[in-house]
Design an enzyme around this catalytic site. Structure first.
Site, PDB file in Angstrom:
ATOM      1  N   HIS A  96       0.786  -1.236   0.000  1.00  0.00           N
ATOM      2  CA  HIS A  96       0.000   0.000   0.000  1.00  0.00           C
ATOM      3  C   HIS A  96       0.820   1.289   0.000  1.00  0.00           C
ATOM      4  O   HIS A  96       0.254   2.366  -0.070  1.00  0.00           O
ATOM      5  CB  HIS A  96      -0.923   0.039   1.221  1.00  0.00           C
TER       6      HIS A  96
HETATM    7  C1  UD1 Z   1      -1.821   6.001   5.449  1.00  0.00           C
HETATM    8  C2  UD1 Z   1      -0.489   6.500   5.996  1.00  0.00           C
HETATM    9  C3  UD1 Z   1       0.542   5.382   5.935  1.00  0.00           C
HETATM   10  C4  UD1 Z   1       0.043   4.122   6.617  1.00  0.00           C
HETATM   11  C5  UD1 Z   1      -1.320   3.740   6.057  1.00  0.00           C
HETATM   12  C6  UD1 Z   1      -1.867   2.574   6.820  1.00  0.00           C
HETATM   13  C7  UD1 Z   1       0.061   8.876   5.614  1.00  0.00           C
HETATM   14  C8  UD1 Z   1       0.856   9.820   4.813  1.00  0.00           C
HETATM   15  N1  UD1 Z   1       0.031   7.599   5.180  1.00  0.00           N
HETATM   16  O1  UD1 Z   1      -1.632   5.680   4.093  1.00  0.00           O
HETATM   17  O2  UD1 Z   1       1.718   5.811   6.598  1.00  0.00           O
HETATM   18  O3  UD1 Z   1       0.956   3.092   6.387  1.00  0.00           O
HETATM   19  O4  UD1 Z   1      -2.217   4.853   6.190  1.00  0.00           O
HETATM   20  O5  UD1 Z   1      -2.790   1.852   6.087  1.00  0.00           O
HETATM   21  O6  UD1 Z   1      -0.533   9.246   6.595  1.00  0.00           O
HETATM   22  N2  UD1 Z   1      -9.095   5.037   1.469  1.00  0.00           N
HETATM   23  C9  UD1 Z   1     -10.386   4.604   1.541  1.00  0.00           C
HETATM   24  N3  UD1 Z   1     -10.937   4.417   2.783  1.00  0.00           N
HETATM   25  C10 UD1 Z   1     -10.262   4.629   3.919  1.00  0.00           C
HETATM   26  C11 UD1 Z   1      -8.943   5.074   3.846  1.00  0.00           C
HETATM   27  C12 UD1 Z   1      -8.364   5.283   2.609  1.00  0.00           C
HETATM   28  O7  UD1 Z   1     -11.045   4.393   0.515  1.00  0.00           O
HETATM   29  O8  UD1 Z   1     -10.812   4.412   5.016  1.00  0.00           O
HETATM   30  C13 UD1 Z   1      -8.462   5.233   0.130  1.00  0.00           C
HETATM   31  C14 UD1 Z   1      -8.764   6.597  -0.472  1.00  0.00           C
HETATM   32  O9  UD1 Z   1      -8.833   6.440  -1.866  1.00  0.00           O
HETATM   33  C15 UD1 Z   1      -7.518   7.386  -0.106  1.00  0.00           C
HETATM   34  C16 UD1 Z   1      -6.427   6.335  -0.181  1.00  0.00           C
HETATM   35  O10 UD1 Z   1      -7.037   5.144   0.276  1.00  0.00           O
HETATM   36  O11 UD1 Z   1      -7.288   8.469  -0.976  1.00  0.00           O
HETATM   37  C17 UD1 Z   1      -5.194   6.639   0.650  1.00  0.00           C
HETATM   38  O12 UD1 Z   1      -5.555   6.888   2.013  1.00  0.00           O
HETATM   39  P1  UD1 Z   1      -4.592   7.766   2.963  1.00  0.00           P
HETATM   40  O13 UD1 Z   1      -5.090   7.736   4.346  1.00  0.00           O
HETATM   41  O14 UD1 Z   1      -4.351   9.101   2.353  1.00  0.00           O
HETATM   42  O15 UD1 Z   1      -3.212   7.020   2.855  1.00  0.00           O
HETATM   43  P2  UD1 Z   1      -2.855   5.502   3.114  1.00  0.00           P
HETATM   44  O16 UD1 Z   1      -2.293   4.943   1.859  1.00  0.00           O
HETATM   45  O17 UD1 Z   1      -3.988   4.803   3.747  1.00  0.00           O
HETATM   46  N1  UDP Z   2      -3.732  -5.448   8.789  1.00  0.00           N
HETATM   47  C1  UDP Z   2      -5.028  -5.931   8.944  1.00  0.00           C
HETATM   48  N2  UDP Z   2      -5.721  -6.301   7.822  1.00  0.00           N
HETATM   49  C2  UDP Z   2      -5.191  -6.230   6.567  1.00  0.00           C
HETATM   50  C3  UDP Z   2      -3.862  -5.748   6.432  1.00  0.00           C
HETATM   51  C4  UDP Z   2      -3.165  -5.352   7.561  1.00  0.00           C
HETATM   52  O1  UDP Z   2      -5.527  -6.029  10.064  1.00  0.00           O
HETATM   53  O2  UDP Z   2      -5.871  -6.593   5.599  1.00  0.00           O
HETATM   54  C5  UDP Z   2      -3.013  -4.986   9.986  1.00  0.00           C
HETATM   55  C6  UDP Z   2      -1.672  -5.626  10.219  1.00  0.00           C
HETATM   56  O3  UDP Z   2      -1.795  -6.776  11.023  1.00  0.00           O
HETATM   57  C7  UDP Z   2      -0.894  -4.517  10.912  1.00  0.00           C
HETATM   58  C8  UDP Z   2      -1.502  -3.248  10.371  1.00  0.00           C
HETATM   59  O4  UDP Z   2      -2.739  -3.616   9.786  1.00  0.00           O
HETATM   60  O5  UDP Z   2      -1.128  -4.527  12.308  1.00  0.00           O
HETATM   61  C9  UDP Z   2      -0.592  -2.642   9.359  1.00  0.00           C
HETATM   62  O6  UDP Z   2      -1.232  -1.615   8.699  1.00  0.00           O
HETATM   63  P1  UDP Z   2      -0.714  -1.069   7.323  1.00  0.00           P
HETATM   64  O7  UDP Z   2       0.077  -2.110   6.625  1.00  0.00           O
HETATM   65  O8  UDP Z   2      -1.888  -0.498   6.628  1.00  0.00           O
HETATM   66  O9  UDP Z   2       0.192   0.169   7.756  1.00  0.00           O
HETATM   67  P2  UDP Z   2       1.713   0.325   8.203  1.00  0.00           P
HETATM   68  O10 UDP Z   2       1.976  -0.575   9.338  1.00  0.00           O
HETATM   69  O11 UDP Z   2       2.572   0.071   7.008  1.00  0.00           O
HETATM   70  O12 UDP Z   2       1.787   1.768   8.585  1.00  0.00           O
END
Ligand code: UD1
Ligand code: UDP
Length: 359
Positions: A203
């Site tokens: 992601h």
């Molecule tokens: C964010 C964090 C990242 C973390 C990740 C965990 C930042 C800069 N990034 O990235 O460090 O690893 O969360 O998963 O803060 N979206 C949905 N529904 C949701 C959330 C997101 O549809 O509930 C989609 C939207 O299209 C959105 C995209 O995901 O634009 C990205 O979401 P965003 O929270 O901006 O960044 P993440 O990639 O989730």
């Molecule tokens: N995770 C989850 N379901 C999923 C993928 C990840 O519960 O389908 C959990 C995973 O066990 C970990 C956390 O989400 O605890 C990690 O989140 P993510 O990879 O989105 O973010 P990051 O840790 O890279 O910031």
């Protein structure tokens, strides 16, 4: 002491899940959710799985560009902090919610505690690296998860050592607690057998441009000709796959993002995991599942250095070559499992003890 704990994404909810109840026990805590993650499977499901109480404030900020998202959070958080007047703000990790929470508090002269301080990938292409550095330098209490993070803060970045506490990793606490609530049926639901599949997640912003994602998924398609792959797709990644009609092999089981109980059930039973997630690198060590990191660098070098986790990079041929080598020589996987890692557990209780001493 009145504490405001601010968070907004899936990993923050998980990594704060053991700390929040302890803070409720010993302090007057308000929970503020920025709403950065908002879809049921990225947010509410974790409150249910981890038995967390409702938040006191839900700001519903939602998605957006970095500036818009962070700026909107900053404005809304300032209002809440001015109204509630906490004596300390706690943030976790490296997301835009982390940065907005720390910045809103520090501008109001409210002390900031940063959980998971000092992690560095030394890669400024990652928005998370910018967030980590900024948050650490405006924090008053820095809770480092491991020795590398502690050294980054105190030696490399010259943050006064009296501000930095080596407490361990709350993610380890959450994972150990979760081992009791793993969903054991998830394997059967997908007709999977222990050690017969690879778990895959992706992601990161830098891995989900069309070009990077296509390159990495090319590797996934080739690998899945040899072994089943389970891929719960992050909503950011899903959008890029769908918008560009990227094809994925039938031997890859695609699913929506999973809840914690289901995900941990699949992680613990996998042959190994391939991921660019930070949290999963830590959890795989706790569960003793080898982790292949689809990145050029990681802030969790401590596990790579001892040989427990492997840095794969993002070139499709290199990914395929290393995975083929592991599948041809399963004894390498067994050897990785035999390596002992120091698990820095007990961080949540340590943080609470330290905070009690400063009240
Ligand atoms: C964010 C964090 C990242 C973390 C990740 C965990 C930042 C800069 N990034 O990235 O460090 O690893 O969360 O998963 O803060 N979206 C949905 N529904 C949701 C959330 C997101 O549809 O509930 C989609 C939207 O299209 C959105 C995209 O995901 O634009 C990205 O979401 P965003 O929270 O901006 O960044 P993440 O990639 O989730
Ligand atoms: N995770 C989850 N379901 C999923 C993928 C990840 O519960 O389908 C959990 C995973 O066990 C970990 C956390 O989400 O605890 C990690 O989140 P993510 O990879 O989105 O973010 P990051 O840790 O890279 O910031």
């Amino acid at each position: 002491m009145k504490i405001a704990t601010i968070f907004g994404t899936r990993p923050e909810i998980i990594k704060l899940s053991t700390l929040i109840p302890l803070l409720d026990r010993d302090f007057n805590q308000i929970l503020i959710h920025t709403g950065q993650h908002y879809s049921y499977k990225m947010d509410k499901i974790f409150f249910e799985d981890l038995d967390l109480r409702d938040c006191d404030y839900s700001l519903n900020i939602g998605s957006g560009t970095h500036g818009k998202q962070t700026g909107n959070m900053l404005m809304e958080l300032e209002n809440v902090l001015l109204h509630e007047k906490p004596e300390l703000v706690i943030v976790q990790g490296d997301t835009n919610s982390t940065l907005a929470g720390a910045l809103a508090a520090s501008k109001l002269q409210i002390p900031v505690a940063h959980v998971e301080a000092g992690c560095r990938s030394f890669d400024r292409r990652m928005p998370e690296e910018i967030n980590r550095v900024l948050v650490d330098h405006i924090s008053d209490y820095l809770f480092a998860p491991d020795l590398n993070s502690f050294k980054n803060l105190t030696l490399s970045e010259c943050i006064p050592s009296e501000k930095v506490y080596l407490v361990g990793n709350t993610s380890v606490d959450a994972c150990i607690r979760a081992m009791k609530i793993f969903n054991r049926e998830t394997l059967e639901d997908y007709s999977l057998k222990k050690d017969s599949y690879i778990l895959f997640t992706l992601h990161r912003q830098e891995n989900t441009t069309y070009e990077s994602l296509k390159e990495i998924l090319m590797a996934l398609n080739i690998i899945s000709n040899r072994i089943k792959v389970f891929f719960p797709v992050h909503l950011r990644t899903k959008k890029v796959i769908e918008d560009n009609n990227i094809e994925i092999n039938d031997n890859v089981i695609l699913s929506d993002p999973l809840g914690y109980k289901d995900f941990m059930g699949l992680l613990t039973n996998s042959m190994f995991v391939m991921t660019d997630s930070g949290g999963i690198q830590e959890e795989s060590v706790v569960l003793n599942v080898p982790c292949l990191i689809i990145r050029d660098n990681t802030e969790w070098m401590i596990y790579v250095e001892i040989g427990k986790n492997l840095l794969l990079g993002t070139n499709h041929q290199k990914i395929v070559d290393i995975v083929n080598k592991l599948l041809d020589n399963p004894e390498i996987i067994e050897k990785m499992k035999l390596i002992e890692a120091q698990l820095n557990q007990g961080a949540s209780e340590s943080i609470v003890s330290i905070l009690k001493n400063i009240q």
